[in-house]
Every structure is written in C-alpha cells, then in structure tokens.
Design a protein around this motif. Structure first.
Motif, PDB file in Angstrom:
ATOM      1  N   ARG A 127       1.056  -1.235   0.180  1.00 40.61           N
ATOM      2  CA  ARG A 127      -0.086  -0.140  -0.095  1.00 40.61           C
ATOM      3  C   ARG A 127       1.006   1.395   0.094  1.00 40.61           C
ATOM      4  O   ARG A 127       0.467   2.470  -0.154  1.00 40.61           O
ATOM      5  CB  ARG A 127      -1.030   0.147   1.385  1.00 40.61           C
ATOM      6  N   LEU A 128       2.170   1.010   0.335  1.00 43.50           N
ATOM      7  CA  LEU A 128       3.029   2.080   0.414  1.00 43.50           C
ATOM      8  C   LEU A 128       4.045   2.218  -0.767  1.00 43.50           C
ATOM      9  O   LEU A 128       4.602   3.577  -1.059  1.00 43.50           O
ATOM     10  CB  LEU A 128       3.885   2.290   1.775  1.00 43.50           C
ATOM     11  N   VAL A 129       4.165   1.275  -1.152  1.00 49.20           N
ATOM     12  CA  VAL A 129       5.823   1.235  -2.167  1.00 49.20           C
ATOM     13  C   VAL A 129       5.042   0.530  -3.334  1.00 49.20           C
ATOM     14  O   VAL A 129       4.421  -0.484  -3.538  1.00 49.20           O
ATOM     15  CB  VAL A 129       6.719   0.246  -1.604  1.00 49.20           C
ATOM     16  N   GLU A 130       5.461   0.951  -4.837  1.00 50.31           N
ATOM     17  CA  GLU A 130       5.168   0.652  -6.157  1.00 50.31           C
ATOM     18  C   GLU A 130       5.981  -0.711  -6.271  1.00 50.31           C
ATOM     19  O   GLU A 130       7.139  -0.832  -5.665  1.00 50.31           O
ATOM     20  CB  GLU A 130       5.600   1.654  -7.005  1.00 50.31           C
ATOM     21  N   GLU A 131       5.658  -1.358  -7.101  1.00 53.59           N
ATOM     22  CA  GLU A 131       6.230  -2.756  -7.370  1.00 53.59           C
ATOM     23  C   GLU A 131       7.905  -2.215  -7.896  1.00 53.59           C
ATOM     24  O   GLU A 131       8.695  -2.930  -7.835  1.00 53.59           O
ATOM     25  CB  GLU A 131       5.661  -3.602  -8.584  1.00 53.59           C
ATOM     26  N   SER A 132       7.906  -1.052  -8.600  1.00 58.19           N
ATOM     27  CA  SER A 132       9.213  -0.746  -8.920  1.00 58.19           C
ATOM     28  C   SER A 132      10.181  -0.121  -7.690  1.00 58.19           C
ATOM     29  O   SER A 132      11.346   0.065  -7.888  1.00 58.19           O
ATOM     30  CB  SER A 132       9.081   0.496  -9.860  1.00 58.19           C
ATOM     31  N   GLY A 133       9.601  -0.341  -6.470  1.00 60.83           N
ATOM     32  CA  GLY A 133      10.205   0.113  -5.458  1.00 60.83           C
ATOM     33  C   GLY A 133      10.213   1.656  -5.068  1.00 60.83           C
ATOM     34  O   GLY A 133      10.877   1.950  -3.981  1.00 60.83           O
ATOM     35  N   GLU A 134       9.372   2.239  -5.801  1.00 58.99           N
ATOM     36  CA  GLU A 134       9.460   3.655  -5.359  1.00 58.99           C
ATOM     37  C   GLU A 134       8.089   3.776  -4.538  1.00 58.99           C
ATOM     38  O   GLU A 134       7.157   3.097  -4.397  1.00 58.99           O
ATOM     39  CB  GLU A 134       8.933   4.823  -6.578  1.00 58.99           C
ATOM     40  N   LEU A 135       8.219   4.964  -3.517  1.00 56.78           N
ATOM     41  CA  LEU A 135       7.148   5.377  -2.815  1.00 56.78           C
ATOM     42  C   LEU A 135       5.801   5.608  -3.494  1.00 56.78           C
ATOM     43  O   LEU A 135       5.996   6.382  -4.615  1.00 56.78           O
ATOM     44  CB  LEU A 135       7.429   6.405  -1.923  1.00 56.78           C
ATOM     45  N   ARG A 136       4.647   5.208  -3.440  1.00 57.14           N
ATOM     46  CA  ARG A 136       3.699   5.459  -4.188  1.00 57.14           C
ATOM     47  C   ARG A 136       3.142   7.186  -4.163  1.00 57.14           C
ATOM     48  O   ARG A 136       3.280   7.925  -3.090  1.00 57.14           O
ATOM     49  CB  ARG A 136       2.268   4.959  -3.458  1.00 57.14           C
TER      50      ARG A 136
END
Lengths: 91, 153
Positions: free
Chosen positions: A45-54
């Motif tokens: 819920r906080l982090v994209e699959e790419s590893g970036e913060l949403r």
C-alpha cells in the motif's frame, strides 16, 4: 531502536486498528520492511512494484515530507517520528 | 437458520448554513480552478463543525491535491483536538458534481462525507450550484442526502 509510526485510518486494518505502531530501521526503506514483517500487506500500500514510494502516499519523517529528503533512502535517527498520510486528492 | 441482513442505513450529511455557504463561496471564488477543503468534527460524532479551506496545490481546473505540508499540519491539528475529517469537499468546474474515477480511486477516508460542488453553471457569479454528498468506500460510491440546518442565533 523503536520508531513510532503513525498509521492512517485506511491502513489500520493492517495494524489491528492501532493508530500508531513501533517499528525499526536505519532507513525508511528498512522501516517499511520491518512494518511488513509485523503487518503483512502494508508495504504494497506504500510502495510501488518498482520500489518507489507511491505517488499518493505521503510519508513524513520528523515533519519533513520524505520526497524532499531522499524517499525510502531517508535515514532515521533514534527517536524519529514517522507519519503516513494518504494524499487528499482527486480530479 | 440464516441471519437477517443488516438494515441499510440511509446516511445524511448534516451541515449548518454558515458552513454550507462558506464552501459554496470558496468554490465560486476559486473557479475555474478546483477548490478543496474539509470540515472537521469530533471523532466518531459525524458532526461537521470546523471548516478548513485548503490550498489546491495542483492549482488546476481538473485536479486537486492538498499541499503535503499543509496536509500534515491539518492532521496534526485534528489529532490534537480529537477530530477527524467529517467532510472532504472539492469542486468540479466544468462537469457535474459526481465523483470522477480519480476521485473514487484516491478516496482514502471511508468515514468521510465526500462533498462535490459543481460551479459549471455560474462560475464565479451568483447563482445556484450543484452540491452533493457521497460515501466512497472500497471504490463504491453511495450518494446521500444533504440536510442544511439554519444556523442558530
């Protein structure tokens, strides 16, 4: 090293209704992993699959939006205060 | 034996006239950009008492977003007062007062009344606006009635 993390209403399903939980980590990224270990599902819920913060999740460390302090790489000092708030936004 | 389904509660947003007028005035003033803000109230009370106009950091006719620093201050203030956002409002300036797909996708306060004001008809000028309220929970939108209560005094 316990860091208090304030949890917004929408994510309290992961924390058994708790408004704040303790977690640890030398960086925000490590803290999120520690949160995930104790509250499975919260990381997504906080982090994209790419590893970036949403994009529409705001995280503050000691009242600073982490977008301006290095994102998930932001270092956490002992006694730091972390606040998670979903953006209030729309079209 | 099957349990009876819980009755569906018809929800109503109750707002006092002063707050209603202030929200409408804000939407008209910021037209053609979207205006946004909240009405806070005591936690669990469903009673909207404290209107807070927010700056639309997007400064856009098609998008709104509370400035992130203002957002933190707002929530810290509500926390200190044991308040929650009872109403979250914004305006649509060219379309109807119905939540857009973006609005629905980004709605993160399941307890809030999401108010939409449309200024498409009269813009900055005098004249009626569409003023509608919704619950948005898990992507589901439910419209509810709006009851305006005349202010005392």
């Amino acid at each position: 090293m316990a860091i208090e993390v304030r949890i917004p209403t929408i994510l309290r399903t992961y924390t058994g209704g708790e408004k704040a939980v303790d977690a640890s980590g030398a960086t925000l990224g490590a803290l999120v992993d520690d949160l995930e270990a104790n509250h499975p599902g919260i990381k997504e819920r906080l982090v994209e699959e790419s590893g970036e913060l949403r994009r529409f999740v705001n995280v503050y460390v000691d009242d600073e939006d982490v977008r301006f302090t290095g994102g998930l790489g932001t270092e956490l000092s002992d006694g730091a205060q972390v606040v998670i708030l979903p953006a209030v936004a729309g079209g | 034996m099957r349990e009876a389904a819980a009755p569906t509660l018809v929800r109503v947003l109750r707002l006092d006239r002063t707050t209603y007028d202030a929200i409408v005035a804000h939407a008209k003033r910021d037209h053609p950009d979207e205006a946004c803000g909240i009405v806070a109230g005591p936690e669990g009370s469903d009673h909207a008492t404290r209107h807070v106009e927010m700056v639309n950091a997007a400064g856009s006719p098609t998008f709104y977003e509370f400035d992130s620093t203002d957002l933190l201050r707002l929530y810290q203030e509500m926390d200190a007062k044991d308040e929650e956002p009872v109403v979250i409002y914004h305006s649509h300036t060219a379309t109807e007062a119905y939540p857009s797909r973006t609005d629905i996708g980004l709605a993160n306060e399941p307890n809030a009344h999401y108010v939409l004001v449309s200024t498409r008809e009269h813009g900055n000028s005098e004249g009626p606006v569409e003023f509608r309220s919704y619950r948005i929970v898990d992507g589901n939108v439910t419209e509810e009635d709006v009851a305006i209560e005349e202010s005392r005094g």
